[in-house]
Design a protein around this motif. Structure first.
Motif, PDB file in Angstrom:
ATOM      1  N   GLN A 115       0.410   3.524  -3.115  1.00 57.04           N
ATOM      2  CA  GLN A 115      -0.918   4.260  -2.995  1.00 57.04           C
ATOM      3  C   GLN A 115      -0.823   5.670  -4.170  1.00 57.04           C
ATOM      4  OE1 GLN A 115      -1.431   5.250   1.070  1.00 57.04           O
ATOM      5  NE2 GLN A 115       0.689   5.829   1.262  1.00 57.04           N
TER       6      GLN A 115
ATOM      7  N   VAL B 211      -8.529   4.281  -5.564  1.00 62.50           N
ATOM      8  CA  VAL B 211      -7.101   3.581  -4.990  1.00 62.50           C
ATOM      9  C   VAL B 211      -7.616   2.475  -3.969  1.00 62.50           C
ATOM     10  CG1 VAL B 211      -5.284   3.760  -3.884  1.00 62.50           C
ATOM     11  CG2 VAL B 211      -5.884   5.461  -5.487  1.00 62.50           C
ATOM     12  N   GLN B 212      -8.423   2.718  -2.924  1.00 63.39           N
ATOM     13  CA  GLN B 212      -8.898   1.841  -2.106  1.00 63.39           C
ATOM     14  C   GLN B 212      -9.383   0.511  -2.489  1.00 63.39           C
ATOM     15  OE1 GLN B 212     -11.363   3.370   1.493  1.00 63.39           O
ATOM     16  NE2 GLN B 212     -10.578   5.338   1.168  1.00 63.39           N
TER      17      GLN B 212
ATOM     18  N   VAL C   5       0.677  -1.276  -0.009  1.00 59.52           N
ATOM     19  CA  VAL C   5       0.093  -0.041   0.009  1.00 59.52           C
ATOM     20  C   VAL C   5       0.935   1.493  -0.083  1.00 59.52           C
ATOM     21  CG1 VAL C   5      -1.513   1.186   1.451  1.00 59.52           C
ATOM     22  CG2 VAL C   5      -1.973  -1.088   1.141  1.00 59.52           C
TER      23      VAL C   5
END
Lengths: 190, 411
Positions: free
Chosen positions: A33, A53-54, A29
């Motif tokens: 990210q 993105v999540q 992550v």
């Protein structure tokens, strides 16, 4: 660390995540990210970019046990991101088209009504002129640094289609740049 | 020259003709990296919880199908091919008087009630046989489905915190299931609906996984092999005795088992899983409804099969988007419309699917309230749930209690 070493490391992190090592997933992550956020922003996601993105990481987590290190990890990550983006477009396509129509109308009115408002012709405006397919391809290759074979894999299209999409996108954007002096006749100078 | 006539260079993005374009594009600076690690970690934690509940509720819902199969066998043993288990039951079995929970009572969410769930678990533990299984004699259910009912009780219990006593009970239950395996590899008796018993037993063994018990591990492996070998050439599953076309009801079951098996480290079944998911995709129509054998094939409604099929794609959302979203919306609509008698069988699939949603769904709170309102509070059966829906009369109190536990997240 070389690029190859980095990708081996990333696959190793995912494998450890599949074994329950959350810290390894956290490393992925942290590393991706920012890249994925910029992918979605340039693909046109705007205010939804962080949510997407999540969602991409959630899908990566769901697939962590099944993912096979057959390509560079970044290709795999962008494949997931592309799927997330396509799903988003399908789900919100009508709303997005409405927003674009409103924006286009507003821009035209601005240009007609104001001699001083400069028409903003920047990277975003160029990309906005492209279809989602062309834009996605340009973003993956130009901004995200994927090779043509990698972009082809991420998009699920032949490599030759990547090349032609890039070419036609470049043509369209060049034409837009060429038209710019005529589109902004009243822009103040100096 | 017409631009479209230009020869496409190998790397158009590097072609000097497009230099100004590239320059403009690259003037767009990178946005700073967000700090999403914490948010994503929290979502993953919820994801884990949802997946566990989804798997368990799938098992619960399938148990309801099992109960349906039992009824059908009792009523029409000559039928070798049962169509839609739930829907056909509606046609041949008179439903008991429905237990209707007032909507007003169900509307307000209630806080978690761990004591009620603990009492339900205790009731299940008290009713485990010495042999390790759960018989359903008191409720008059068919002994043909003791394996499936016992597996369902295991699944409900395995979701709780495992005390030494609970683990011992699960180990005994697992050994009981292993002992029911036939030379063919199937768990339970050789009956038309044996695949329901079999799939539930596989799921329960995967969930319980008694450490180091070689007998159970061997039985599980044989059971998984049998399941994979029973796959029809089309990709789906049907009744073990049948050579007919696959149906969604049994295919969902088989897929659930193979997915959990893969998660548990059994990686040999990926081809069966992939072709099964492909078959299942093909029975889902563009409106997000699952058919029994083909899209639009809804002899008695699509609610249950839609929810069950959606659960199979929770781990494979890419395979079905955007239909999965439509399915989830359909499930929410169906559940909201179910304001009449409780139907554990259907509700468990539906609640399992909604639990996979990122945000809590108000329908789940309504279901929880309705279930708690009918839990027995007094007497020998305090803590259990009566066989209150049209199917649980086949599975009895063990069945309804296990389903309720799973539905309430507290099994």
């Amino acid at each position: 660390m070389s690029s190859d070493e980095a990708h081996l490391e990333e696959w190793a992190w995912l494998a450890r995540a599949a074994d329950g090592d959350d810290a390894s997933f956290h490393l992925l992550v942290e590393r991706y990210q920012g890249r994925l956020l910029n992918y979605f922003l340039r693909a046109g996601a705007k205010e939804h970019a962080e949510d997407l993105v999540q969602e991409t990481f959630i899908r990566l987590y769901r697939h962590r046990s099944r993912a096979k290190p057959l390509a560079r990890f970044t290709t795999y990550a962008h494949t997931l991101a592309h799927h997330v983006w396509i799903d988003h477009l399908r789900k919100h396509g009508r709303a997005l088209r409405t927003q674009e129509a409103v924006r286009a109308h507003t821009d035209t009115e601005d240009q007609r009504s104001s001699r001083t408002a400069p028409a903003r012709l920047d990277a975003e405006r160029l990309l906005d002129a492209l279809s989602p397919d062309l834009r996605d391809t340009v973003v993956l290759v130009v901004y995200q640094g994927l090779t043509h074979p990698e972009a082809a894999e991420a998009l699920g299209i032949p490599e030759g289609t990547v090349k032609s999409r890039i070419f036609h996108a470049m043509q369209r954007m060049r034409a837009l740049l060429d038209e710019q002096p005529h589109a902004r006749p009243h822009e103040p100078h100096g | 020259m017409n631009p479209t006539d230009e020869r496409i260079p190998d790397r158009p993005e590097s072609d000097p003709r497009f230099g100004p374009v590239l320059e403009t594009l690259r003037a767009w600076p990178d946005a700073p990296a967000p700090a999403l690690a914490g948010v994503i970690a929290a979502r993953i934690a919820r994801e884990r919880l949802r997946r566990r509940h989804a798997a368990l509720a799938l098992a619960a819902g399938a148990m309801a199908l099992l109960g349906t199969g039992a009824w059908l066998l009792l009523r029409a043993p000559q039928e070798a091919e049962v169509a839609s288990a739930s829907s056909e039951l509606e046609a041949v079995v008179p439903a008991p008087e429905p237990t209707i929970i007032p909507v007003e009572t169900a509307a307000a969410p209630t806080p978690e009630a761990p004591d009620e769930l603990a009492r339900a678990r205790e009731w299940l533990l008290r009713h485990q046989d010495d042999a390790g299984g759960w018989t359903m004699g008191r409720s008059g259910a068919s002994a043909n489905y003791t394996v499936g009912t016992s597996a369902l009780a295991m699944l409900a219990l395995a979701n709780g915190e495992r005390s030494a006593e609970l683990q011992e009970a699960l180990d005994r239950a697992a050994r009981f299931l292993a002992r029911t395996q036939q030379p063919s590899g199937v768990f339970g008796p050789d009956i038309t609906g044996s695949l329901y018993n079999h799939a539930l037993a596989c799921l329960a063994l995967l969930r319980a996984r008694p450490g180091g018990d070689a007998e159970c591990e061997r039985a599980l492996r044989r059971g998984l092999d049998l399941l994979a070998n029973a796959q029809r050439p089309e990709g789906g599953w049907t009744y073990l005795r049948s050579r007919g076309a696959p149906n969604t009801s049994l295919t969902v079951w088989a897929l659930l088992v193979l997915m959990r098996a893969e998660e548990a480290g059994y990686h040999d079944y990926r081809p069966a899983l992939d072709s099964g998911l492909a078959w299942l995709q093909d029975v889902i129509d563009e409106k997000g409804r699952a058919g029994y054998r083909r899209p639009g094939d809804h002899p008695h409604g699509s609610e249950t099969l839609t929810a069950a099929a959606a659960l199979c794609f929770l781990d494979h959302p890419d395979a079905l988007d955007p239909r999965l979203r439509l399915m989830i919306e359909n499930i929410r609509t169906d559940l909201h419309a179910a304001a009449g008698p409780l139907d554990l069988y259907r509700t468990f699939f539906q609640t399992a699917a909604l639990r996979a949603e990122p945000e809590p769904d108000a329908e789940l709170a309504r279901v929880a309230t309705r279930l708690r309102a009918v839990q027995d509070q007094h007497g020998d059966d305090a803590g259990s749930w009566p066989p209150l829906d049209r199917w649980s009369s086949a599975g009895g109190r063990v069945y309804s209690t296990a389903l309720a536990l799973l539905a309430l997240n507290g099994g």
